[in-house]
Design an enzyme around this catalytic site. Structure first.
Site, PDB file in Angstrom:
ATOM      1  N   HIS A 269       0.827  -1.207   0.000  1.00  0.00           N
ATOM      2  CA  HIS A 269       0.000   0.000   0.000  1.00  0.00           C
ATOM      3  C   HIS A 269       0.863   1.260   0.000  1.00  0.00           C
ATOM      4  CE1 HIS A 269      -3.497  -2.458   1.992  1.00  0.00           C
ATOM      5  NE2 HIS A 269      -3.178  -2.869   0.788  1.00  0.00           N
TER       6      HIS A 269
HETATM    7  C1  LIG Z   1       0.531  -7.292  -4.967  1.00  0.00           C
HETATM    8  C2  LIG Z   1      -0.402  -6.175  -4.552  1.00  0.00           C
HETATM    9  C3  LIG Z   1      -1.534  -6.480  -3.788  1.00  0.00           C
HETATM   10  C4  LIG Z   1      -2.398  -5.447  -3.397  1.00  0.00           C
HETATM   11  N1  LIG Z   1      -3.575  -5.770  -2.775  1.00  0.00           N
HETATM   12  C5  LIG Z   1      -4.514  -4.798  -2.621  1.00  0.00           C
HETATM   13  C6  LIG Z   1      -5.832  -5.111  -2.195  1.00  0.00           C
HETATM   14  O1  LIG Z   1      -6.197  -6.274  -1.995  1.00  0.00           O
HETATM   15  N2  LIG Z   1      -6.723  -4.084  -2.038  1.00  0.00           N
HETATM   16  C7  LIG Z   1      -6.373  -2.781  -2.285  1.00  0.00           C
HETATM   17  O2  LIG Z   1      -7.205  -1.895  -2.113  1.00  0.00           O
HETATM   18  N3  LIG Z   1      -5.130  -2.463  -2.679  1.00  0.00           N
HETATM   19  C8  LIG Z   1      -4.210  -3.433  -2.895  1.00  0.00           C
HETATM   20  N4  LIG Z   1      -2.979  -3.108  -3.367  1.00  0.00           N
HETATM   21  C9  LIG Z   1      -2.647  -1.683  -3.552  1.00  0.00           C
HETATM   22  C10 LIG Z   1      -3.314  -1.049  -4.760  1.00  0.00           C
HETATM   23  O3  LIG Z   1      -3.462  -1.994  -5.804  1.00  0.00           O
HETATM   24  C11 LIG Z   1      -2.470   0.157  -5.211  1.00  0.00           C
HETATM   25  O4  LIG Z   1      -2.334   1.047  -4.125  1.00  0.00           O
HETATM   26  C12 LIG Z   1      -3.111   0.920  -6.358  1.00  0.00           C
HETATM   27  O5  LIG Z   1      -3.455   0.027  -7.389  1.00  0.00           O
HETATM   28  C13 LIG Z   1      -2.181   2.014  -6.882  1.00  0.00           C
HETATM   29  O6  LIG Z   1      -2.861   2.748  -7.889  1.00  0.00           O
HETATM   30  P1  LIG Z   1      -2.163   3.908  -8.731  1.00  0.00           P
HETATM   31  O7  LIG Z   1      -3.176   4.386  -9.694  1.00  0.00           O
HETATM   32  O8  LIG Z   1      -1.531   4.896  -7.810  1.00  0.00           O
HETATM   33  O9  LIG Z   1      -0.955   3.194  -9.492  1.00  0.00           O
HETATM   34  P2  LIG Z   1      -0.985   1.916 -10.452  1.00  0.00           P
HETATM   35  O10 LIG Z   1      -2.293   1.228 -10.433  1.00  0.00           O
HETATM   36  O11 LIG Z   1       0.217   1.116 -10.141  1.00  0.00           O
HETATM   37  O12 LIG Z   1      -0.865   2.546 -11.916  1.00  0.00           O
HETATM   38  C14 LIG Z   1       0.294   3.109 -12.448  1.00  0.00           C
HETATM   39  C15 LIG Z   1       0.342   2.726 -13.926  1.00  0.00           C
HETATM   40  O13 LIG Z   1       1.270   3.579 -14.592  1.00  0.00           O
HETATM   41  C16 LIG Z   1       2.031   2.797 -15.491  1.00  0.00           C
HETATM   42  N5  LIG Z   1       3.284   3.522 -15.701  1.00  0.00           N
HETATM   43  C17 LIG Z   1       4.236   3.819 -14.777  1.00  0.00           C
HETATM   44  N6  LIG Z   1       5.232   4.515 -15.337  1.00  0.00           N
HETATM   45  C18 LIG Z   1       4.901   4.693 -16.643  1.00  0.00           C
HETATM   46  C19 LIG Z   1       5.548   5.347 -17.742  1.00  0.00           C
HETATM   47  N7  LIG Z   1       6.731   5.966 -17.600  1.00  0.00           N
HETATM   48  N8  LIG Z   1       4.934   5.314 -18.971  1.00  0.00           N
HETATM   49  C20 LIG Z   1       3.732   4.684 -19.129  1.00  0.00           C
HETATM   50  N9  LIG Z   1       3.081   4.063 -18.115  1.00  0.00           N
HETATM   51  C21 LIG Z   1       3.665   4.070 -16.891  1.00  0.00           C
HETATM   52  C22 LIG Z   1       2.173   1.461 -14.790  1.00  0.00           C
HETATM   53  O14 LIG Z   1       2.498   0.427 -15.705  1.00  0.00           O
HETATM   54  C23 LIG Z   1       0.794   1.292 -14.153  1.00  0.00           C
HETATM   55  O15 LIG Z   1      -0.118   0.647 -15.009  1.00  0.00           O
HETATM   56  C24 LIG Z   1      -2.100  -4.100  -3.750  1.00  0.00           C
HETATM   57  C25 LIG Z   1      -0.968  -3.807  -4.510  1.00  0.00           C
HETATM   58  C26 LIG Z   1      -0.123  -4.836  -4.927  1.00  0.00           C
HETATM   59  C27 LIG Z   1       1.090  -4.479  -5.770  1.00  0.00           C
END
Ligand SMILES: Cc1cc2nc3c(=O)[nH]c(=O)nc-3n(C[C@H](O)[C@H](O)[C@H](O)COP(=O)(O)OP(=O)(O)OC[C@H]3O[C@@H](n4cnc5c(N)ncnc54)[C@H](O)[C@@H]3O)c2cc1C
Ligand SMILES: *[C@@H]1O[C@H](CO)[C@@H](O)[C@H](O)[C@H]1NC(C)=O
Ligand SMILES: *[C@@H]1O[C@H](CO)[C@@H](O)[C@H](O)[C@H]1NC(C)=O
Ligand SMILES: *[C@@H]1O[C@H](CO)[C@@H](O)[C@H](O)[C@H]1NC(C)=O
Ligand SMILES: *[C@@H]1O[C@H](CO)[C@@H](O)[C@H](O)[C@H]1NC(C)=O
Length: 565
Positions: A494
Site C-alpha cells: 500500500h
Molecule cells: C501485490 C499487490 C496487492 C495489493 N492488494 C490490494 C488489495 O487487496 N486491495 C487494495 O485496495 N489495494 C491493494 N494493493 C494496492 C493497490 O493496488 C495500489 O495502491 C493501487 O493500485 C495504486 O494505484 P495507482 O493508480 O496509484 O498506481 P498503479 O495502479 O500502479 O498505476 C500506475 C500505472 O502507470 C504505469 N506507468 C508507470 N510509469 C509509466 C511510464 N513511464 N509510462 C507509461 N506508463 C507508466 C504502470 O504500468 C501502471 O499501469 C495491492 C498492490 C499490490 C502491488
C-alpha cells in the site's frame, strides 16, 4: 556474512510464505468472460502516429488513470498511455489463483508485475499492465476511512465522492463468499474483541466485516481496466507498450520575469520497436500523470521537475525547482504469522478484516502452495506431480504510517526502478501500532475459532505448525514484540506518496509552478485511506474527471489560463 545471508533468505521465505504463495494449481481455469469492449480502442503504441493532438494526455493506465480517462472521454479527446500490455486473455492475471504466480513471474520485461526491493531489503511489486496494480492485487475493496477526506489536504465534495464510488462499484465490485478459513477468522476476530460485527460492508468502520472484492463469484478478476468499458469509444485512444520518457514543457513570457510561466504541452513516449512518439495537448488541455507512487515522481524528476541540486547531480536540465518531488513516500508495514493447518484449506485472498482502534488492522489469506525442498527456491515448482499443502496466514498492517521515506533515481532510463526507502518503524508510534496489532494476532490465535487449526505434537499438546517465525512467547513484553516487528517486516503493497498534496500538487492536484500539469494517483496521498487503497484511487480518477468536465463547462478557461501552446 553467512548469518546475514541466512537472514535475507528467511526474510524472503517468510515474505513469500506469509501471504501467499503460489503457483497456479488449478488446471481447470474458469472460462474467460466476454471480451471487454475496451479492446476496440486499445492499440499497440507501434500503431500510433509519431505526433498527435489531444485534449488530455494521461500517463499510466492504472487504478486511477483508467477511470479518469474513461470519464474525460465523455466530453473530450483523450489519449491514455500505458507501458505494459492488456490483462485480458492472460489466465494468471485474470484469476484469483494466479495471484502469486503473477507476483513471482517477474523475469520478462512484459511481466505484469515489476518487482523492486526497497533499501531496507523488503521485496515489493508494482503493476505494469493496463489496470495497473489493480490488475495484480489481492482484490480487497473498501471505501476510505471517513477521516481521510478531512485530513488528506484535498478538496472533497462528499456527494460526488459517493457517486464516484458507486460508479466504480457497479462495474467491478462483488460480495465474496466466505469459506472455512475466512469464516474462522471472522469468528476469531469477534471472540478476540474486534467488534461489533458489521457484516458485509464497503465502509471502513471499527469492528469485523466482510469487505468487497474485485474478484467475481467465479474467481475472475475485474480491475480498473474494466472501467474503460465506460469510455466514449469515439473520443479515446489507449496505447499499450507505450513507455513515457518525459513531459514536454514550454516557457512563455520573458524568462525570469514575473509574467513568465512554464506549461506542460505534451509527452514523449517510446513504443516497443524503440520509436519515439509525441502526444501533444490542445489549447486548454492538460497532461495528467497517473503513473503511481513510484512512476510519477520518477517521471517528474526525469522531466527536470524536482530539487535543483539533485537534478543537477544527474545532469538533468532543471525546468522547475520543486524540492519535495520523491519525498514523503510511505509504506504500511505488514507483519504476521503463517501455519500449516491439519486439514487442507481452500484458496482465499483478503475477504474478512478486523478494524481496531489500536492503530492496526487485521487481514487474512489462505493459499495452496506446491511443496518443494527448501534447498530449491520456494517458487520453483517440482517438475512432476508436486505435493500441495495449504498455508493459512494472519497478518496486521498499521494505519498511517508516520515513518517517512523517499525515492531517488537509480538511472535516467525510465524502465529502471528508482531506489526507494520507506524507513519502516523509524517512528516510535508506528512501532507501538505494530506491537498492538501483533498482540491482537496473538489474541486471535488463542480463540476457540482457531483451535481446530492446531496440530497435536509428540507430547499430545495441540499447537500451530508455523511456517516462518512464531509470535514471541511473552507477548506482554514490548521489546520482544518490537523485535518481532522489525525482524519480520514485509509489505502489504500500500505504498503511497512521493508527490503529495500541499508539497508537489495543490488541493486540486495541479503541479505547483507548472501550468496544464496534474497528478491523479497514489503518489498524491498525504495519508493512507485507512484501509486498502484501491477503492479510493479508482474513486479519485472518476472524481477528478467529473470535476474537470464541470469546471470547463461552467467557466471555459481563457487562453492565458493555460499558457501559450
Ligand atoms: C501485490 C499487490 C496487492 C495489493 N492488494 C490490494 C488489495 O487487496 N486491495 C487494495 O485496495 N489495494 C491493494 N494493493 C494496492 C493497490 O493496488 C495500489 O495502491 C493501487 O493500485 C495504486 O494505484 P495507482 O493508480 O496509484 O498506481 P498503479 O495502479 O500502479 O498505476 C500506475 C500505472 O502507470 C504505469 N506507468 C508507470 N510509469 C509509466 C511510464 N513511464 N509510462 C507509461 N506508463 C507508466 C504502470 O504500468 C501502471 O499501469 C495491492 C498492490 C499490490 C502491488
Ligand atoms: C501488441 O504487440 C504484441 C507483440 O509485440 C502482441 O503480442 C499483442 O497482441 C499486441 N497487442 C495489441 C493490443 O495489438
Ligand atoms: C456517503 O456514503 C457514506 C457511506 O459510504 C455515508 O455514510 C455518507 O453519509 C454519504 N455522504 C453523502 C454526502 O452522501
Ligand atoms: C461520444 O463522443 C462523440 C464525439 O464527441 C459524441 O458525438 C457522442 O455524443 C458521444 N457519445 C456519448 C454516448 O456521449
Ligand atoms: C496501543 O494500544 C493501546 C491500548 O491497548 C492504546 O491505548 C494505544 O493508543 C495504542 N497505540 C497506538 C499508537 O495507537
Amino acid at each position: 556474512m553467512k548469518q546475514r545471508r541466512r537472514g535475507l533468505f528467511l526474510r524472503f521465505l517468510t515474505a513469500s510464505l506469509l501471504f501467499l504463495l503460489v503457483a497456479s494449481v488449478s488446471q481447470a481455469r474458469p472460462r474467460p468472460g466476454r471480451e471487454p469492449s475496451y479492446l476496440k480502442f486499445v492499440a499497440n503504441a507501434t500503431e500510433l502516429p509519431s505526433e498527435e493532438n489531444y485534449d488530455y494526455v494521461i500517463v499510466g493506465g492504472g487504478t486511477a488513470g483508467c477511470p479518469l480517462a474513461a470519464t474525460l472521454s465523455q466530453s473530450y479527446k483523450v489519449l491514455l498511455l500505458e507501458r505494459g500490455g492488456v490483462p485480458y486473455g492472460r489466465p494468471s492475471l485474470m484469476t484469483q489463483e494466479g495471484f502469486l504466480s503473477t507476483l513471482t513471474n517477474v523475469d520478462s520485461f512484459d511481466s505484469a508485475s515489476q518487482s523492486f526491493v526497497s533499501e531496507e531489503g523488503v521485496p515489493n511489486a508494482r503493476g505494469r499492465v493496463l489496470g495497473g496494480s489493480s490488475a495484480i492485487n489481492a482484490g480487497f475493496y473498501s471505501r476510505a476511512d471517513p477521516d481521510f477526506y478531512q485530513y488528506s489536504g484535498a478538496n472533497w465534495d462528499l456527494r460526488v465522492v459517493n457517486e464516484s464510488y458507486e460508479w466504480v462499484e457497479r462495474a467491478v465490485v462483488f460480495r465474496p463468499e466466505l469459506r472455512n478459513w475466512q469464516s474462522a477468522v471472522r469468528d476469531g476476530l469477534l471472540e478476540a474483541g474486534v467488534d461489533p460485527y458489521n457484516g458485509f460492508s464497503l465502509d471502513h468502520e471499527v469492528g469485523t466485516k466482510i469487505g468487497g472484492s474485485t474478484f467475481d463469484g467465479r474467481g475472475r478478476r475485474h480491475s480498473a481496466a474494466d472501467l474503460l468499458n465506460y469510455a466514449n469509444a469515439s473520443n479515446i485512444n489507449v496505447a499499450v507498450y507505450a513507455s513515457v520518457e518525459r513531459v514536454l514543457l514550454a516557457y512563455s513570457g520573458p524568462r525570469g520575469s514575473s509574467r513568465s510561466s512554464i506549461s506542460a504541452i505534451g509527452v514523449v513516449y517510446r513504443d516497443r520497436m524503440g520509436q519515439y512518439h509525441h502526444a501533444m495537448v490542445r489549447e486548454n488541455g492538460e497532461v495528467i500523470l497517473s503513473a503511481g507512487a513510484i512512476g510519477t515522481p520518477q517521471l517528474l524528476l526525469l522531466s527536470g521537475i524536482g530539487p535543483r541540486p539533485y537534478l543537477s547531480y544527474w545532469g538533468i536540465p532543471v525546468a522547475y525547482h520543486l524540492p519535495y518531488v520523491g519525498q514523503y513516500l510511505y509504506d504500511n508495514p505488514r507483519n504476521g504469522i503463517s501455519f500449516v493447518p491439519p486439514v487442507p484449506l481452500e484458496h482465499s485472498l483478503i475477504q474478512v478484516v478486523g478494524i481496531t482502534e489500536l492503530g492496526a488492522y487485521v487481514e487474512a489469506a489462505s493459499n495452496v502452495i506446491p511443496f518443494v525442498s527448501p534447498a530449491r527456491s520456494v517458487f520453483i515448482r517440482a517438475p512432476s506431480a508436486p505435493l500441495y499443502l495449504t498455508v493459512a496466514t494472519l497478518m496486521e498492517k498499521i494505519v498511517g504510517p508516520q515513518s517517512v521515506g523517499y525515492l531517488r533515481l537509480a538511472s535516467t532510463d525510465v524502465r529502471m526502478n528508482p531506489l526507494v526507502r520507506f524507513n519502516y518503524f523509524s517512528s516510535p508510534i508506528d512501532m507501538e501500532r505494530c506491537v498492538n496489532g501483533t498482540r491482537k494476532l496473538g489474541d486471535v490465535l488463542r480463540t476457540r475459532a482457531m483451535a481446530d487449526f492446531r496440530v497435536r505434537d509428540w507430547f499430545g499438546v495441540r499447537n500451530f505448525r508455523f511456517v516462518g517465525p512464531a509470535l514471541p512467547v511473552d507477548q506482554s513484553d514490548f521489546e520482544q514484540m518490537a523485535d518481532f516487528c522489525r525482524r519480520t517486516v514485509s509489505t502489504i503493497w500500500h505504498y503511497h506518496g512521493g508527490c503529495v498534496v500541499g508539497k508537489v500538487v495543490d488541493a486540486d492536484y495541479r503541479v505547483y509552478g507548472i501550468r496544464s500539469l496534474r497528478i491523479v494517483d497514489g503518489s498524491t496521498l498525504t495519508i493512507s485511506p485507512g484501509t486498502n487503497p484501491q477503492a479510493t484511487l479508482m474513486m479519485l480518477g472518476r472524481y477528478v474527471g467529473l470535476k474537470l468536465i464541470k469546471e470547463r463547462e461552467v467557466q471555459p478557461a481563457t487562453k492565458s489560463d493555460s499558457g501559450d501552446l
